[in-house]
Design an enzyme around this catalytic site. Sequence first.
Site, PDB file in Angstrom:
ATOM      1  N   HIS A 239     -29.818 -17.620  27.150  1.00 30.63           N
ATOM      2  CA  HIS A 239     -30.090 -18.561  26.629  1.00 30.63           C
ATOM      3  C   HIS A 239     -31.170 -19.015  26.296  1.00 30.63           C
ATOM      4  O   HIS A 239     -31.401 -19.852  27.329  1.00 30.63           O
ATOM      5  CB  HIS A 239     -28.462 -19.337  27.336  1.00 30.63           C
ATOM      6  CG  HIS A 239     -28.488 -21.017  26.508  1.00 30.63           C
ATOM      7  ND1 HIS A 239     -28.924 -22.177  27.696  1.00 30.63           N
ATOM      8  CD2 HIS A 239     -28.367 -21.354  25.590  1.00 30.63           C
ATOM      9  CE1 HIS A 239     -28.079 -22.464  27.260  1.00 30.63           C
ATOM     10  NE2 HIS A 239     -27.771 -22.767  26.095  1.00 30.63           N
ATOM     11  N   HIS A 281     -33.816 -26.590  20.553  1.00 31.07           N
ATOM     12  CA  HIS A 281     -32.114 -27.527  20.973  1.00 31.07           C
ATOM     13  C   HIS A 281     -31.864 -28.208  20.450  1.00 31.07           C
ATOM     14  O   HIS A 281     -31.318 -28.788  18.985  1.00 31.07           O
ATOM     15  CB  HIS A 281     -31.940 -26.521  22.240  1.00 31.07           C
ATOM     16  CG  HIS A 281     -30.467 -27.198  22.516  1.00 31.07           C
ATOM     17  ND1 HIS A 281     -30.963 -28.296  22.828  1.00 31.07           N
ATOM     18  CD2 HIS A 281     -29.438 -26.365  22.895  1.00 31.07           C
ATOM     19  CE1 HIS A 281     -28.812 -28.372  23.670  1.00 31.07           C
ATOM     20  NE2 HIS A 281     -28.698 -27.453  23.109  1.00 31.07           N
TER      21      HIS A 281
END
Length: 623
Positions: A239, A281
């Site tokens: 991730h 992100h």
Amino acid sequence: MLTLNRRPRRPVAVLAALATTAGLLAAVQISAPAPAAAKPGDVVVAEDFSAGTLPAGWRAIDGEWTVRDGRLRGTATSGTKKITFGRHLTDFRFSATVRFESVAEATRWTALGLDVPADGRTPWWIATMRSGTTAANGLEFAQLTTANAWNVTNTGSAPYAAGTGRDMLVAVEVHGNQARWFLDGRQLLRTTSLTRSTDGGQALIVNGGSVSFDDVLVTELPPNGYLRPAGAPMTIIAHRGASAAAPENTLVAQEIARRSGADFVENDVQPSRDGVPFVLHDATVDRTTDGSGAIRTLTAAQLKALDAGSWFAPQYAGARLPTLAEQLADLRTRGGNLLLEIKGAHTRDEVARIVEVIRAEKMTTRVFVQSFEVDALRFTRELAPELPTGLLRSGLDADPVAMARELGVTAYNPTGTALLARPSVIADLHAAGVAVMAWTVDSPAQWQQLERIGTDGIITNRPAELAGWNAAGQLGAAVPTVSIAAPADGVELDRAQRPVLTVPATDADTVTVTLDGAAVPVGKPLDLTGLAAGAHRLRAVASGPKGTATAEATFTVAVTPAGLGHLVLTSGAADQALTVLTNHLVKGRYAQLARYAERHAGRFLPEAKARVIAADARTLATR
């Protein structure tokens, strides 16, 4: 010549039928951009050598290759010898029964050739197995380069040694640059580093020994094998890179993820003000850089000037936000695959720019696109149907299969919590040819739960830990073992001692221990003050998937003055009684001590403790 018992023969027709069945199952299990379009592949090779001669089209390049006793035997007294066959395939399963007949030493090996030109010229790729398979490099993926040098990309070990005279069922599943190495039905190694030719076929290879082969089977598979085959662990998806160990969405996090054993790096992409796709992100740069502002308001030059590492730790100062092109170039040259999330709403032109970068970097076979945004997935499928796609969800749709079919996605990717609340959706999605990847899961307890319900991949901040957890699981459950380490069998203890009950066990889900038939907790001190003097029996039972194991030990509670003193002092007696009992003990008046304890049991000292004190005192009085 050594003669071994052979299992029943399986004629070519039966092998072909089995392969066709495997292909039909693969059609159900292996997804493609449009799940319903997956078709079983052809049986390319099915050979059991029952004809007694080398099969037509098999080309012995070097070494001695003969058919004997219904098996193909290859001998290489020195160097590497090979026989080639088959044809070029992008997606296939290659299996064989392999037996080392003799080897010069345990480091010698045999291999399945995955991409080998018919004439044996370099470069070529192989999946290697040593006779000493338990070594750290007992299994390998490797390339022999045009410079005749070995490029070993992945190594692993098996839980047991192949040795000599033992049949081993080996198989490799290849999907483009990815391959899985199976031994006796269990995946023990995986690579994402294959570089493929346009004409290489299959081969069998021997180095430094004599090896026999049987039941060679090559089956073409549908593309995009993201569903977890039987015997394989869950796919590891890092991730934002190894974000627990390095600043997220940076090349250093990507490098650590790669070295940790991640199969995929998961990152997020958004455009700069001037349309350059960057890896980030958040909607702003505030949290993970030394700058501020929304990414869409900053130019590529401004974004490249930001420090994206200092916020995480001083040693990462100077790390930069990578562009998507930089990230893909790093993966292309150093290895790895990308699960790319299109973050937030994107126009069709913005998605087109992402696709343009992926194609320019020649990474279409190594990028998997996912998004919460349905429009982004529709644009991706329209612009680049060759890219697999995944639908991200925080929860589950009422009908996940219908949603997956509507969007034509390869994977349906909800949270791990959502999956565990409704695990039956996994079987439904698998039946539709759709893989399931859970996010973002960092707990080994949840990894275990998700693995058991059939999850294909885990998106995690801890790829190294998940890789280790996977590896431990792939060693496989064995018959449990259990022993009682403390108190040791036969030991003599007095009342003052408090041994910690220590019961080591392996491959067990549960371990129960009883003392004289009554359950006692493991890892806790044993209280000897309430036990009768004499022998006592401990019994441990360990239960696991492969059965149960038991162990027993006995210990003796001895009567000693020190032990009696401990009994008295810990008995909970009233102060008056404690004074009398202690006075008798110090002066060695054991008979009087016993009578006093019996007379005042239940009044000045607890009845149960009084009985034990009296019994020990009478024993000492008779010595």
